[in-house]
Design a protein around this motif. Structure first.
Motif, PDB file in Angstrom:
ATOM      1  N   THR A  21      -9.910 -10.064  16.152  1.00 50.96           N
ATOM      2  CA  THR A  21     -11.261  -9.746  16.608  1.00 50.96           C
ATOM      3  C   THR A  21     -11.508  -8.259  16.778  1.00 50.96           C
ATOM      4  N   ASP A  22     -10.453  -7.488  16.927  1.00 50.75           N
ATOM      5  CA  ASP A  22     -10.626  -6.051  17.140  1.00 50.75           C
ATOM      6  C   ASP A  22      -9.302  -5.348  16.857  1.00 50.75           C
ATOM      7  N   VAL A  23      -9.405  -4.086  16.487  1.00 49.02           N
ATOM      8  CA  VAL A  23      -8.233  -3.212  16.368  1.00 49.02           C
ATOM      9  C   VAL A  23      -8.554  -1.997  17.223  1.00 49.02           C
ATOM     10  N   ARG A  24      -7.758  -1.785  18.262  1.00 48.71           N
ATOM     11  CA  ARG A  24      -8.040  -0.755  19.271  1.00 48.71           C
ATOM     12  C   ARG A  24      -6.954   0.317  19.298  1.00 48.71           C
ATOM     13  N   ALA A  25      -7.206   1.271  20.167  1.00 46.17           N
ATOM     14  CA  ALA A  25      -6.244   2.347  20.440  1.00 46.17           C
ATOM     15  C   ALA A  25      -5.834   3.074  19.161  1.00 46.17           C
ATOM     16  N   GLY A  26      -6.840   3.412  18.359  1.00 46.32           N
ATOM     17  CA  GLY A  26      -6.564   4.163  17.143  1.00 46.32           C
ATOM     18  C   GLY A  26      -5.768   3.398  16.106  1.00 46.32           C
ATOM     19  N   GLY A  27      -5.885   2.074  16.130  1.00 47.30           N
ATOM     20  CA  GLY A  27      -5.180   1.249  15.146  1.00 47.30           C
ATOM     21  C   GLY A  27      -3.787   0.852  15.572  1.00 47.30           C
ATOM     22  N   SER A  28      -3.531   0.835  16.877  1.00 49.08           N
ATOM     23  CA  SER A  28      -2.186   0.456  17.319  1.00 49.08           C
ATOM     24  C   SER A  28      -2.135  -0.845  18.115  1.00 49.08           C
ATOM     25  N   VAL A  29      -3.300  -1.449  18.397  1.00 48.56           N
ATOM     26  CA  VAL A  29      -3.346  -2.714  19.129  1.00 48.56           C
ATOM     27  C   VAL A  29      -4.314  -3.657  18.419  1.00 48.56           C
ATOM     28  N   TRP A  30      -3.812  -4.847  18.058  1.00 53.00           N
ATOM     29  CA  TRP A  30      -4.626  -5.865  17.407  1.00 53.00           C
ATOM     30  C   TRP A  30      -4.976  -6.927  18.448  1.00 53.00           C
ATOM     31  N   VAL A  31      -6.271  -7.249  18.578  1.00 53.10           N
ATOM     32  CA  VAL A  31      -6.735  -8.253  19.526  1.00 53.10           C
ATOM     33  C   VAL A  31      -6.964  -9.552  18.750  1.00 53.10           C
ATOM     34  N   LEU A  32      -6.410 -10.642  19.268  1.00 52.83           N
ATOM     35  CA  LEU A  32      -6.447 -11.941  18.591  1.00 52.83           C
ATOM     36  C   LEU A  32      -7.109 -12.983  19.485  1.00 52.83           C
ATOM     37  N   ARG A  33      -7.716 -14.010  18.861  1.00 52.93           N
ATOM     38  CA  ARG A  33      -8.264 -15.150  19.584  1.00 52.93           C
ATOM     39  C   ARG A  33      -7.987 -16.403  18.791  1.00 52.93           C
ATOM     40  N   PRO A  34      -8.035 -17.570  19.451  1.00 52.66           N
ATOM     41  CA  PRO A  34      -7.844 -18.818  18.701  1.00 52.66           C
ATOM     42  C   PRO A  34      -8.920 -18.945  17.622  1.00 52.66           C
ATOM     43  N   PRO A  35      -8.627 -19.593  16.499  1.00 55.19           N
ATOM     44  CA  PRO A  35      -9.607 -19.706  15.422  1.00 55.19           C
ATOM     45  C   PRO A  35     -10.778 -20.615  15.759  1.00 55.19           C
ATOM     46  N   THR A  36     -10.614 -21.544  16.676  1.00 53.50           N
ATOM     47  CA  THR A  36     -11.708 -22.439  17.075  1.00 53.50           C
ATOM     48  C   THR A  36     -11.660 -22.674  18.573  1.00 53.50           C
ATOM     49  N   GLY A  37     -12.797 -23.036  19.137  1.00 50.34           N
ATOM     50  CA  GLY A  37     -12.850 -23.474  20.518  1.00 50.34           C
ATOM     51  C   GLY A  37     -12.762 -22.403  21.576  1.00 50.34           C
ATOM     52  N   GLY A  38     -12.833 -21.150  21.202  1.00 49.81           N
ATOM     53  CA  GLY A  38     -12.715 -20.101  22.215  1.00 49.81           C
ATOM     54  C   GLY A  38     -11.313 -20.056  22.791  1.00 49.81           C
ATOM     55  N   GLY A  39     -11.226 -19.671  24.023  1.00 55.99           N
ATOM     56  CA  GLY A  39      -9.922 -19.593  24.654  1.00 55.99           C
ATOM     57  C   GLY A  39      -9.519 -18.174  24.910  1.00 55.99           C
ATOM     58  N   PRO A  40      -8.356 -17.982  25.500  1.00 53.98           N
ATOM     59  CA  PRO A  40      -7.929 -16.629  25.873  1.00 53.98           C
ATOM     60  C   PRO A  40      -7.601 -15.768  24.653  1.00 53.98           C
ATOM     61  N   HIS A  41      -7.868 -14.494  24.792  1.00 51.51           N
ATOM     62  CA  HIS A  41      -7.489 -13.502  23.784  1.00 51.51           C
ATOM     63  C   HIS A  41      -6.091 -13.004  24.115  1.00 51.51           C
ATOM     64  N   TRP A  42      -5.399 -12.507  23.122  1.00 51.53           N
ATOM     65  CA  TRP A  42      -4.111 -11.859  23.348  1.00 51.53           C
ATOM     66  C   TRP A  42      -3.987 -10.704  22.373  1.00 51.53           C
ATOM     67  N   GLU A  43      -3.010  -9.865  22.587  1.00 51.52           N
ATOM     68  CA  GLU A  43      -2.857  -8.644  21.792  1.00 51.52           C
ATOM     69  C   GLU A  43      -1.452  -8.538  21.216  1.00 51.52           C
ATOM     70  N   THR A  44      -1.362  -7.778  20.142  1.00 50.71           N
ATOM     71  CA  THR A  44      -0.057  -7.399  19.595  1.00 50.71           C
ATOM     72  C   THR A  44      -0.126  -5.933  19.198  1.00 50.71           C
ATOM     73  N   ASP A  45       0.969  -5.252  19.366  1.00 50.19           N
ATOM     74  CA  ASP A  45       1.068  -3.869  18.903  1.00 50.19           C
ATOM     75  C   ASP A  45       1.983  -3.768  17.690  1.00 50.19           C
TER      76      ASP A  45
END
Length: 64
Positions: A23-47
């Protein structure tokens, strides 16, 4: 964005095996924000985008 790197809108599988939409790439391209593909739910990140397996590029999905 590089050819092998996930980007916003891509359907991916993360290093834990969860399917997600980028859903987003933050911090100058060092953090990827993820969400479930359906039904909403919590977001999580990976670096570590190398752990994201691209399942479908955002431009490759059928928009109809």
């Amino acid at each position: 964005m590089t050819a092998g790197q996930a980007w916003v809108g891509d359907l991916v599988r993360d290093g834990s095996g969860r399917r997600a939409i980028v859903t987003d790439v933050r911090a100058g391209g060092s953090v990827w924000v993820l969400r479930p593909p359906t039904g909403g739910g919590p977001h999580w990140e990976t670096d570590d985008p190398g752990t994201l397996e691209i399942l479908v590029r955002s431009g490759d999905r059928d928009s109809s």
